[in-house]
Design a protein around this motif. Structure first.
Motif, short mmCIF file in Angstrom:
data_model
loop_
_atom_site.label_atom_id
_atom_site.label_comp_id
_atom_site.label_asym_id
_atom_site.label_seq_id
_atom_site.Cartn_x
_atom_site.Cartn_y
_atom_site.Cartn_z
N GLY A 85 0.80 -1.22 0.00
CA GLY A 85 0.00 0.00 0.00
C GLY A 85 0.83 1.26 0.00
N GLU A 86 2.07 1.17 -0.46
CA GLU A 86 2.97 2.32 -0.49
C GLU A 86 3.04 2.91 -1.90
OE1 GLU A 86 6.70 0.95 1.01
OE2 GLU A 86 5.85 0.35 2.93
N ASP A 87 3.51 4.12 -1.99
CA ASP A 87 3.71 4.78 -3.27
C ASP A 87 4.78 4.03 -4.05
OD1 ASP A 87 4.32 6.56 -5.39
OD2 ASP A 87 3.78 8.28 -4.15
N MET A 88 4.47 3.68 -5.29
CA MET A 88 5.41 2.88 -6.08
C MET A 88 6.52 3.70 -6.69
SD MET A 88 3.25 1.96 -9.47
CE MET A 88 2.67 3.24 -10.56
N ARG A 89 6.42 5.01 -6.64
CA ARG A 89 7.41 5.86 -7.30
C ARG A 89 8.67 6.03 -6.43
NH1 ARG A 89 4.07 11.05 -7.87
NH2 ARG A 89 3.53 10.34 -5.78
N SER A 90 9.77 6.28 -7.10
CA SER A 90 11.02 6.57 -6.41
C SER A 90 10.93 7.96 -5.78
CB SER A 90 12.19 6.53 -7.39
OG SER A 90 12.13 7.65 -8.27
N PRO A 91 11.82 8.27 -4.85
CA PRO A 91 11.83 9.64 -4.29
C PRO A 91 11.98 10.71 -5.37
CG PRO A 91 13.16 8.20 -2.93
CD PRO A 91 12.78 7.41 -4.16
N LEU A 92 12.81 10.45 -6.38
CA LEU A 92 12.98 11.42 -7.46
C LEU A 92 11.67 11.60 -8.23
CD1 LEU A 92 14.76 13.29 -9.16
CD2 LEU A 92 15.40 11.28 -10.52
N ALA A 93 11.01 10.51 -8.56
CA ALA A 93 9.74 10.60 -9.29
C ALA A 93 8.69 11.35 -8.47
CB ALA A 93 9.23 9.20 -9.64
N ARG A 94 8.68 11.13 -7.15
CA ARG A 94 7.72 11.85 -6.30
C ARG A 94 8.04 13.34 -6.27
NH1 ARG A 94 8.34 7.19 -3.12
NH2 ARG A 94 9.74 8.26 -1.67
N SER A 95 9.32 13.70 -6.22
CA SER A 95 9.66 15.12 -6.15
C SER A 95 9.40 15.83 -7.47
CB SER A 95 11.12 15.31 -5.71
OG SER A 95 12.01 14.90 -6.73
N ILE A 96 9.59 15.14 -8.58
CA ILE A 96 9.34 15.74 -9.89
C ILE A 96 7.84 15.82 -10.16
CG2 ILE A 96 9.57 15.39 -12.37
CD1 ILE A 96 12.36 14.24 -11.77
N GLY A 97 7.13 14.76 -9.81
CA GLY A 97 5.69 14.72 -10.01
C GLY A 97 5.30 14.50 -11.46
N SER A 98 4.03 14.65 -11.72
CA SER A 98 3.50 14.49 -13.07
C SER A 98 3.80 15.73 -13.88
CB SER A 98 1.98 14.26 -12.99
OG SER A 98 1.46 14.16 -14.29
N LYS A 99 4.26 15.52 -15.09
CA LYS A 99 4.64 16.64 -15.93
C LYS A 99 3.50 17.09 -16.84
CE LYS A 99 8.09 18.10 -15.28
NZ LYS A 99 8.38 19.03 -14.20
N GLY A 100 2.36 16.50 -16.73
CA GLY A 100 1.22 16.95 -17.52
C GLY A 100 1.33 16.71 -19.01
N TYR A 101 1.80 15.53 -19.38
CA TYR A 101 1.93 15.21 -20.80
C TYR A 101 0.58 15.03 -21.47
CZ TYR A 101 6.80 14.40 -19.63
OH TYR A 101 8.08 14.55 -19.20
N HIS A 102 -0.44 14.77 -20.67
CA HIS A 102 -1.78 14.58 -21.22
C HIS A 102 -2.65 15.76 -20.80
CE1 HIS A 102 -0.73 10.51 -22.39
NE2 HIS A 102 -0.20 10.36 -21.20
N ALA A 103 -3.53 16.16 -21.68
CA ALA A 103 -4.40 17.30 -21.42
C ALA A 103 -5.48 16.99 -20.40
CB ALA A 103 -5.03 17.78 -22.73
N GLU A 104 -5.68 15.71 -20.10
CA GLU A 104 -6.72 15.32 -19.15
C GLU A 104 -6.13 14.45 -18.04
OE1 GLU A 104 -9.28 11.98 -20.81
OE2 GLU A 104 -8.26 12.69 -22.62
N GLU A 105 -6.85 14.32 -16.94
CA GLU A 105 -6.45 13.44 -15.86
C GLU A 105 -7.21 12.14 -15.99
OE1 GLU A 105 -6.36 15.02 -11.95
OE2 GLU A 105 -5.64 16.96 -12.62
N PHE A 106 -6.59 11.05 -15.58
CA PHE A 106 -7.18 9.73 -15.71
C PHE A 106 -7.48 9.16 -14.33
CE2 PHE A 106 -4.42 10.62 -19.27
CZ PHE A 106 -5.26 10.40 -20.35
N VAL A 107 -8.59 8.44 -14.23
CA VAL A 107 -9.02 7.86 -12.97
C VAL A 107 -7.97 6.88 -12.46
CG1 VAL A 107 -10.76 6.38 -11.88
CG2 VAL A 107 -11.44 8.11 -13.53
N GLU A 108 -7.33 6.11 -13.38
CA GLU A 108 -6.37 5.09 -13.00
C GLU A 108 -5.03 5.64 -12.56
OE1 GLU A 108 -7.68 5.32 -16.09
OE2 GLU A 108 -9.12 3.70 -16.21
N GLY A 109 -4.75 6.90 -12.82
CA GLY A 109 -3.45 7.48 -12.48
C GLY A 109 -3.02 8.50 -13.51
N PRO A 110 -1.73 8.79 -13.56
CA PRO A 110 -1.25 9.85 -14.45
C PRO A 110 -1.20 9.48 -15.92
CG PRO A 110 0.59 8.86 -13.29
CD PRO A 110 -0.68 8.24 -12.73
N TYR A 111 -1.41 8.21 -16.23
CA TYR A 111 -1.33 7.75 -17.62
C TYR A 111 -2.62 7.05 -18.03
CZ TYR A 111 3.44 8.33 -16.07
OH TYR A 111 4.57 8.84 -15.52
#
Length: 114
Positions: A85-111
């Protein structure tokens, strides 16, 4: 003359004796299960399905052999974090966050997930 070369540094699945990259292309679910037993149970718990085929695989063997490099964040790491139940992202990925490559948000996550 000094010769240099690049290294692939990624968290790819580790290949085992007798297995080829072709296995990921022909039956990704079986190849993933061979490397990370129980991944399918975590996927099922989340309503996810493995792709039938993974056609782009980067081989990091040269970086392992010549640099002694070992990935910390690989498929097994991600599945273990998801199970707990932990965040699967690395510390670097968490600090950078989502870069908004998609114009919309998805229910399943950033992709988008099909």
């Amino acid at each position: 003359m000094v010769k240099t070369g690049g290294f692939v540094l990624d968290g790819a699945l580790q290949t085992k004796a007798g297995e080829t990259i072709t296995d990921l292309r022909t039956d990704a679910a079986t190849a993933a299960q061979r490397h990370v037993p129980g991944y399918a149970a975590e996927y099922a718990r989340r309503g996810w399905k493995m792709f039938p085929s993974i056609d782009r695989v980067y081989v990091n063997e040269r970086a392992r052999a010549e640099l002694g490099w070992r990935p910390r964040y690989d498929f097994a790491f991600i599945i273990d974090r998801l199970r707990r139940g932990e965040d699967m992202r690395s510390p670097l990925a968490r600090s950078i966050g989502s870069k908004g490559y998609h114009a919309e948000e998805f229910v399943e996550g950033p992709y988008p997930v099909a």
